[in-house]
Design a protein around this motif. Structure first.
Motif, PDB file in Angstrom:
ATOM      1  N   CYS A 187       0.866  -1.176   0.000  1.00 33.18           N
ATOM      2  CA  CYS A 187       0.000   0.000   0.000  1.00 33.18           C
ATOM      3  C   CYS A 187       0.903   1.227   0.000  1.00 33.18           C
ATOM      4  CB  CYS A 187      -0.897   0.011   1.232  1.00 33.18           C
ATOM      5  SG  CYS A 187      -1.898   1.504   1.388  1.00 33.18           S
ATOM      6  N   VAL A 188       0.741   2.086  -0.995  1.00 28.82           N
ATOM      7  CA  VAL A 188       1.483   3.342  -1.054  1.00 28.82           C
ATOM      8  C   VAL A 188       0.520   4.443  -0.618  1.00 28.82           C
ATOM      9  CG1 VAL A 188       2.706   4.997  -2.516  1.00 28.82           C
ATOM     10  CG2 VAL A 188       2.971   2.530  -2.927  1.00 28.82           C
ATOM     11  N   CYS A 189       0.863   5.119   0.466  1.00 26.19           N
ATOM     12  CA  CYS A 189       0.033   6.196   0.993  1.00 26.19           C
ATOM     13  C   CYS A 189       0.526   7.518   0.415  1.00 26.19           C
ATOM     14  CB  CYS A 189       0.104   6.234   2.513  1.00 26.19           C
ATOM     15  SG  CYS A 189      -0.486   4.710   3.286  1.00 26.19           S
ATOM     16  N   THR A 190      -0.400   8.245  -0.202  1.00 28.38           N
ATOM     17  CA  THR A 190      -0.082   9.558  -0.745  1.00 28.38           C
ATOM     18  C   THR A 190      -0.912  10.595   0.009  1.00 28.38           C
ATOM     19  OG1 THR A 190      -1.758   9.366  -2.499  1.00 28.38           O
ATOM     20  CG2 THR A 190       0.486   8.640  -3.033  1.00 28.38           C
ATOM     21  N   ARG A 191      -0.369  11.790   0.110  1.00 25.03           N
ATOM     22  CA  ARG A 191      -0.957  12.831   0.955  1.00 25.03           C
ATOM     23  C   ARG A 191      -2.150  13.526   0.321  1.00 25.03           C
ATOM     24  NH1 ARG A 191      -1.963  12.729   5.099  1.00 25.03           N
ATOM     25  NH2 ARG A 191       0.116  12.552   5.964  1.00 25.03           N
ATOM     26  N   ASN A 192      -3.256  13.446   1.033  1.00 25.53           N
ATOM     27  CA  ASN A 192      -4.419  14.289   0.792  1.00 25.53           C
ATOM     28  C   ASN A 192      -4.351  15.338   1.884  1.00 25.53           C
ATOM     29  OD1 ASN A 192      -6.897  15.541   0.688  1.00 25.53           O
ATOM     30  ND2 ASN A 192      -8.081  13.663   0.522  1.00 25.53           N
ATOM     31  N   ASP A 193      -4.178  16.582   1.525  1.00 26.41           N
ATOM     32  CA  ASP A 193      -3.950  17.633   2.513  1.00 26.41           C
ATOM     33  C   ASP A 193      -5.236  18.312   2.982  1.00 26.41           C
ATOM     34  OD1 ASP A 193      -4.496  18.920   0.151  1.00 26.41           O
ATOM     35  OD2 ASP A 193      -2.719  20.202   0.184  1.00 26.41           O
ATOM     36  N   GLN A 194      -6.362  17.677   2.747  1.00 19.54           N
ATOM     37  CA  GLN A 194      -7.620  18.288   3.167  1.00 19.54           C
ATOM     38  C   GLN A 194      -8.322  17.440   4.217  1.00 19.54           C
ATOM     39  OE1 GLN A 194      -9.973  19.279  -0.226  1.00 19.54           O
ATOM     40  NE2 GLN A 194      -8.296  20.349  -1.207  1.00 19.54           N
ATOM     41  N   ARG A 195      -9.086  18.065   5.021  1.00 20.70           N
ATOM     42  CA  ARG A 195      -9.972  17.463   6.018  1.00 20.70           C
ATOM     43  C   ARG A 195      -9.344  16.396   6.899  1.00 20.70           C
ATOM     44  NH1 ARG A 195     -14.160  14.703   3.126  1.00 20.70           N
ATOM     45  NH2 ARG A 195     -12.640  14.511   1.506  1.00 20.70           N
ATOM     46  N   PRO A 196      -8.351  16.735   7.718  1.00 22.54           N
ATOM     47  CA  PRO A 196      -7.830  15.705   8.635  1.00 22.54           C
ATOM     48  C   PRO A 196      -8.902  15.303   9.641  1.00 22.54           C
ATOM     49  CG  PRO A 196      -6.885  17.834   9.166  1.00 22.54           C
ATOM     50  CD  PRO A 196      -7.687  18.014   7.900  1.00 22.54           C
ATOM     51  N   ARG A 197      -8.840  14.054  10.073  1.00 19.11           N
ATOM     52  CA  ARG A 197      -9.795  13.556  11.058  1.00 19.11           C
ATOM     53  C   ARG A 197      -9.635  14.305  12.367  1.00 19.11           C
ATOM     54  NH1 ARG A 197     -11.688   8.066  10.700  1.00 19.11           N
ATOM     55  NH2 ARG A 197     -11.547   8.110  12.960  1.00 19.11           N
TER      56      ARG A 197
END
Length: 183
Positions: free
Chosen positions: A40-50
Motif C-alpha cells: 500500500c502506497v500512501c499519498t498525501r491528501n492535505d484536506q480534512r484531517p480527522r
C-alpha cells in the motif's frame, strides 16, 4: 511481485495514526482483488484531517510518504451503504516522493504495480522496511459480530481464515459458512 499488487491510497491520515491503528483505513476496495495486494502506497491528501488524528502532516499534496506491506484487510465500517476496509500492515517504510500521485486522479484508491511505482520514482524493492508496531487502537466502528478479516498472505489458510474470506466474498455472516474437507 504480481501485476496490480500495489494499492495507492490518497489519505489525510498521519503516519502516527496509521501506526496506532495498524494500517491505512477506511477504503472501499475490490475485495476480490485484495488477495493480490502486496503493498500500500500512501499519498498525501492535505484536506480534512480527522478530528481524532492530531499527528503531523509535513508532506505536500500528492506526495508518497508511507509504504506498507499488506498482511490482510479488515472490514471496519460502513458508510453510505458501502463496506470500508483497513489495509493491515506487517511492515512499513517512510518515503518522500513528491508528486507521486497524478494530480488529475479523482479516485482515492488506485491499483498499480511495483514497475509503475518505480517509473514514478518509488522503487519498492529498495525500501528498508521496519516491523509494524502492535496496533494500540482499534479502528473498527462495527460490532465484533460484523467485523470480518480477510488475510491475503502466508502458507495457506486456516478454516477460520477461509470462512472469513468467503464471508466477505459472498456477503454472508461467517457463521453461515460451512467447510468440508475430504481427503
Amino acid at each position: 511481485m504480481r501485476p496490480r499488487s500495489v494499492v495507492e491510497v490518497f489519505t489525510d491520515k498521519s503516519v502516527d495514526f496509521m501506526l496506532e491503528y495498524g494500517g491505512s483505513a477506511s477504503w472501499v476496495l475490490s475485495v476480490s482483488s485484495a488477495a493480490e495486494i502486496e503493498y500500500c502506497v500512501c499519498t498525501r491528501n492535505d484536506q480534512r484531517p480527522r478530528e481524532d488524528d492530531g499527528g503531523d502532516r509535513p508532506e505536500r499534496r500528492n506526495e508518497a510518504f508511507l509504504v506498507g506491506k499488506v498482511s490482510g484487510i479488515e472490514l471496519v465500517e460502513r458508510q453510505n451503504d458501502r463496506d470500508r476496509y483497513l489495509l493491515k500492515f506487517s511492515e512499513f517504510a517512510e518515503v518522500s516522493v513528491p508528486n507521486f500521485r497524478p494530480g488529475t486522479t479523482r479516485n482515492p484508491v488506485a491499483y498499480s504495480d511495483p514497475g509503475d511505482c518505480a517509473r514514478r520514482g518509488l522503487d519498492i524493492g529498495k525500501l528498508a522496511f521496519k516491523p509494524m508496531p502492535v496496533a494500540s487502537k482499534t479502528y473498527a466502528r462495527l460490532s465484533d459480530n460484523d467485523r470480518r478479516i480477510a488475510p491475503n498472505h502466508g502458507p495457506g489458510l486456516s478454516i477460520a481464515e477461509a470462512k472469513a474470506g468467503l464471508s466477505i466474498r459472498f456477503g454472508v455472516p461467517i457463521d453461515a459458512i460451512q467447510i468440508t474437507i475430504s481427503g
